[in-house]
Design an enzyme around this catalytic site. Structure first.
Site, short mmCIF file in Angstrom:
data_model
loop_
_atom_site.label_atom_id
_atom_site.label_comp_id
_atom_site.label_asym_id
_atom_site.label_seq_id
_atom_site.Cartn_x
_atom_site.Cartn_y
_atom_site.Cartn_z
N GLY A 111 0.85 -1.18 0.00
CA GLY A 111 0.00 0.00 0.00
C GLY A 111 0.89 1.23 0.00
O GLY A 111 2.00 1.20 0.51
N THR A 112 0.38 2.31 -0.56
CA THR A 112 1.23 3.49 -0.69
C THR A 112 0.73 4.68 0.12
O THR A 112 0.80 4.65 1.34
CB THR A 112 1.41 3.85 -2.17
OG1 THR A 112 0.12 3.88 -2.81
CG2 THR A 112 2.24 2.80 -2.87
N THR A 113 0.22 5.71 -0.50
CA THR A 113 0.11 7.01 0.15
C THR A 113 -1.13 7.20 1.03
O THR A 113 -2.27 6.98 0.58
CB THR A 113 0.15 8.12 -0.91
OG1 THR A 113 1.26 7.88 -1.78
CG2 THR A 113 0.31 9.47 -0.28
N LYS A 139 -7.42 1.09 2.22
CA LYS A 139 -6.25 1.44 3.04
C LYS A 139 -6.58 2.21 4.30
O LYS A 139 -5.71 2.44 5.13
CB LYS A 139 -5.26 2.27 2.22
CG LYS A 139 -4.69 1.59 1.00
CD LYS A 139 -3.68 2.50 0.32
CE LYS A 139 -3.23 1.93 -1.01
NZ LYS A 139 -2.31 2.84 -1.70
#
Length: 281
Positions: free
Chosen positions: A53-55, A86
């Site tokens: 997962g990113t931002t 997320k």
């Protein structure tokens, strides 16, 4: 854990004996192998390719806090998933956004939710927001062995502090180190770009609507420069997950609400592509 059918009840005595208000302590005593940090990994022959997962971004405003995340998960240079979740509610007045190894991060969030629920049932009261942040710090620290093998989890925690009557944001590093952020924060691969965007647009007197626009704008700017961050996908109708926490509790914006914010930003960008302040002014 299996039921003890030889006892007078259906559950083992440990389930019926008063003990610690920490669910993690209970699990450590009864089934330590179920804790993520206690699992043994086979010898590594190279880097593990797992979805990441990113931002994640957060911003406070008078009366609450906003927490949002993009929807993209990556695996190396590939897009592993376009609509991953997320951002999750931790309890009624707090939420956590995940960055890092997606599978472990989601598992940690579920364990964190159980930890807070268990405490409330045993003690008859909710943990303070500071206490919740500390519990999450302990859970991240317990994952350090896996983090050193490339399976790191770095969440962003935000909530409404009913004692102080304001929204607060906490960021973490892979060792469980905790920092309280002032005004806004970001984590994940696109965090440097998202933070730069919020630095230019953030004000202490933002309204809730402006704070919501701010975090979506920051995610848009992060996606513009970071390939691992997914921007609003109008064609597939995939928009950022945006949540707001106030004295009324946690609320996740509907897809319709998120899409309206994202579309307004896109429309203004088309009118003024190089206008960094166009989305809020």
């Amino acid at each position: 854990m299996e039921a003890n059918t030889r006892s007078t009840g259906r559950l083992p005595a440990a389930f019926l004996t008063p003990g610690s208000s920490s669910f993690m302590d209970f699990l450590s005593d009864q089934s330590p192998e179920m804790l993520p940090g206690n699992r043994s990994l086979p010898p590594l022959q190279g880097a593990i390719e797992a979805p990441h997962g990113t931002t994640i971004v957060a911003a406070s405003f008078p009366g609450g806090v906003v927490l949002a995340g993009d929807r993209r998960a990556t695996m190396g240079n590939m897009i592993a998933q376009r609509d991953i979740e997320k951002v999750f509610p931790a309890d009624e007045y707090s939420a956590v956004g995940i960055a890092g190894t997606a599978g472990l991060a989601v598992e940690m969030v579920k364990l964190f939710q159980l930890e807070l629920e268990h405490f409330e049932k045993v003690e008859g009261a909710q943990l303070s927001l500071e206490g919740k942040a500390n519990r999450l710090s302990t859970m991240i620290r317990s994952n350090l062995a896996m983090a050193m093998q490339g399976l790191a989890v770095v969440p962003l925690f935000a909530g409404y502090d009913v004692d102080r009557d304001k929204g607060r944001i906490f960021s973490y590093d892979v060792t469980g180190g905790r920092s309280e952020e002032t005004g806004y924060a970001a984590t994940g691969s696109g965090s440097i770009f998202a933070r730069g965007s919020m630095k230019k647009l953030y004000r202490e007197d933002l309204t809730q609507e402006q704070a919501l626009t701010l975090v979506v704008q920051a995610l848009y700017d992060a996606a513009d420069d970071d390939s691992a961050t997914g921007g609003p996908d109008v064609a597939r109708r995939i928009y950022p997950i945006v949540t707001v926490i106030t004295d009324e509790g946690f609320r996740r914006l509907t897809d319709q609400e998120s899409s309206e914010i994202a579309r307004s930003i896109l429309e203004r960008r088309l009118e003024q592509p190089d206008g960094p302040r166009a989305a809020l002014l």
